[in-house]
Write a protein that holds these residues in place. Structure first.
Motif, short mmCIF file in Angstrom:
data_model
loop_
_atom_site.label_atom_id
_atom_site.label_comp_id
_atom_site.label_asym_id
_atom_site.label_seq_id
_atom_site.Cartn_x
_atom_site.Cartn_y
_atom_site.Cartn_z
N TYR A 1 -36.16 108.67 -40.07
CA TYR A 1 -36.56 107.92 -41.25
C TYR A 1 -36.21 106.44 -41.09
O TYR A 1 -37.02 105.56 -41.39
CB TYR A 1 -35.89 108.49 -42.49
N ASP A 2 -35.01 106.17 -40.61
CA ASP A 2 -34.59 104.79 -40.40
C ASP A 2 -35.49 104.10 -39.38
O ASP A 2 -35.84 102.92 -39.54
CB ASP A 2 -33.13 104.76 -39.93
N ASN B 1 -40.90 99.18 -39.77
CA ASN B 1 -41.27 98.61 -41.07
C ASN B 1 -42.57 99.22 -41.58
O ASN B 1 -43.50 98.51 -42.00
CB ASN B 1 -41.40 97.08 -40.96
N ASN B 2 -42.62 100.54 -41.56
CA ASN B 2 -43.85 101.25 -41.86
C ASN B 2 -43.63 102.20 -43.03
O ASN B 2 -42.56 102.79 -43.17
CB ASN B 2 -44.29 102.04 -40.62
N ASP B 3 -44.66 102.35 -43.86
CA ASP B 3 -44.54 103.18 -45.06
C ASP B 3 -45.21 104.55 -44.89
O ASP B 3 -45.49 105.23 -45.88
CB ASP B 3 -45.12 102.46 -46.28
N SER C 1 -48.49 105.97 -36.91
CA SER C 1 -48.32 105.16 -38.11
C SER C 1 -49.05 103.82 -37.99
O SER C 1 -49.00 103.02 -38.93
CB SER C 1 -46.83 104.90 -38.37
N ARG D 1 -38.93 103.33 -41.12
CA ARG D 1 -38.87 102.38 -42.23
C ARG D 1 -38.30 101.02 -41.82
O ARG D 1 -38.82 99.98 -42.21
CB ARG D 1 -38.01 102.96 -43.36
N ASN D 2 -37.23 101.03 -41.03
CA ASN D 2 -36.51 99.79 -40.76
C ASN D 2 -36.78 99.19 -39.39
O ASN D 2 -36.64 97.98 -39.21
CB ASN D 2 -35.01 100.03 -40.93
N ASN E 1 -35.97 105.83 -51.12
CA ASN E 1 -36.57 106.43 -49.93
C ASN E 1 -37.59 107.45 -50.41
O ASN E 1 -37.29 108.62 -50.53
CB ASN E 1 -35.50 107.11 -49.07
#
Length: 447
Positions: free
Chosen positions: A254-255, A262-264, A218, A258-259, A289
């Motif tokens: 997923y957490d 901090n990636n999309d 990522s 994303r958290n 989400n």
């Protein structure tokens, strides 16, 4: 500054939100006009940042994760007699175990260096594909105490392949194809005939490996090429605890991305062999989400009923695969399918297991009965004109069906011997469209 990835994800969010807000019941599964008007902007165009082009991809199978039917020569080296497959390892785990680490590494390094090369990726792009899905096993990154696997070099080859893809304008899905303890008991997971993926220790290590993959691929240096990461291939939903899969593996991954990162980056969830719309309430756009894609795999050769169905029914089934995803909440892609109309390819059901088609299937007391002969299956000169026509028709129907939504990734680009499973052989024999948009049998899913 708004990044390309953010634009892509915003478009993806718009599409999935549209599908949820405006579901249309399809009384006639062949009514393409209705489907297209409902889902007009249905593609994830990662080049232009808008919807308009389907994924048209191919799987890089049998390379960084061995599958006996794809490269049977690696496994034939163990043959001791002509009467049965006794002594032949059934998967990569037993391949490495029987050889020992050093010899396994020698043979695998030769395989990794030669089975796919840059010229293959150049040809894939020339053939009109725009994406490659690359399977890799957990053992490439980390080993359990008693694992016999060779570990490490696969990651270098994966990185090299991503570079090749970038050179020729191909996008990449990185696919965690084998989990600790096996997620499905298939040889394509690395370990056949056991499903212990969700045991606590196995789950912990698989999650660690997945986090490593998510963190690495990522990064900005990869994201122009790696447009998605598949969390795990084909978890066998009917045989595992689905709540544990979702709550203890998929949601934490997923957490993490994303958290924690901090990636999309888009993450891909295989459907776990569940029915359409099963995943609609899991990591849905309603929860914001929205960088999630559902991966559906479709074959018609792994049960006697499928194999014995008349050809028109096979086409109808393929077309229905396209219809089935149109009301799903998530963007979706058919991440595996094939041209196969038989299960005659040697070892496609596993080493030591015969074919349902010719009545030789002998695993798990499953019923098998004779449908037809497998003789000459890998020799195109023995194929009738009818079989060639049906294979081409079947391929085209599937492409048309899967392009109703996100697109497709056919399994797989090449095999040593199998005509039905090797796209390069299909192309060479006029059984796969070239160019990809060419149709000898147009409108099969519209009539």
């Amino acid at each position: 500054m708004v990044t390309l990835q953010q634009v892509l994800l915003a478009c993806l969010f718009w599409l999935t939100s549209l599908v949820i807000a405006n579901p249309i019941p399809l009384k006639d599964p062949n009514d393409l006009q209705v489907m297209y008007s409902h889902n007009e902007k249905r593609y994830y165009n990662y080049d232009a940042g808008s919807m308009g082009t389907p994924i048209r991809g191919v799987n890089i199978g049998g390379w960084l994760v061995l599958e006996p039917y794809i490269t049977p020569s690696l496994f034939e080296a163990f043959r001791t007699n002509d009467n049965n497959d006794d002594g032949i390892p059934v998967d990569e785990y037993h391949y490495c175990q029987q050889l020992g680490y050093d010899e396994a590494k020698n043979r695998l390094m030769d395989h990794w260096s030669n089975w796919y090369t840059e010229s293959d990726f150049e040809q894939i792009a020339q053939d009109g594909f725009n994406l490659v899905r690359i399977p890799i096993g957990y053992w490439a990154f980390q080993l359990m105490d008693n694992d016999p696997y060779v570990s490490g070099p696969q990651v270098d080859f994966l990185d090299q392949a991503i570079g090749w893809a970038s050179n020729y304008g191909l996008k990449v899905w990185v696919d965690l194809h084998g989990a600790v303890g096996s997620q499905n008991g298939f040889d394509n997971s690395g370990l056949r005939d056991t499903i212990e993926f969700l045991n606590d220790e196995n789950l912990q290590v698989t999650s660690q490996v997945l986090n490593t993959i998510l963190e690495k691929y990522s990064q900005d240096q990869y994201k122009d090429t790696v447009i998605g990461i598949e969390l795990v291939n084909e978890p066998l939903g009917p045989s595992i605890d689905m709540d544990k899969l979702k709550n203890d593996f998929l949601a934490p991954a997923y957490d993490y991305i994303r958290n924690h990162l901090n990636n999309d980056q888009v993450i891909i969830i295989h459907d776990a062999f569940q029915q359409y719309n099963y995943w609609d309430d899991f990591l849905t756009p309603a929860e914001e989400n929205w960088g999630v894609c559902i991966d559906h795999h479709h074959y018609q050769v792994f049960s006697p009923d499928q194999l014995s169905a008349d050809f028109n029914s096979k086409i109808q089934t393929a077309c229905q695969w396209g219809v089935g995803v149109l009301s799903e909440a998530h963007w979706s892609v058919a991440g595996e399918f094939s041209a196969a109309l038989t299960d005659c390819a040697k070892w496609v059901n596993g080493v030591g297991v015969g074919s349902r088609y010719d009545g030789s299937f002998n695993k798990n007391d499953q019923t098998s009965y004779y449908i037809g002969s497998c003789q000459g299956n890998e020799d195109i000169s023995t194929w009738s004109d009818e079989r060639k026509e049906q294979t081409r028709r079947f391929v085209e129907a599937q492409l048309d069906a899967f392009e109703m939504r996100g697109g497709w990734i056919i399994w797989c680009y090449k095999t040593e011997t199998s005509l039905e499973w090797g796209v390069d052989k299909l192309i060479g024999n006029g059984l796969f469209p070239q160019p990809i948009t060419d149709r000898q049998y147009p409108g099969q899913c519209a009539s």
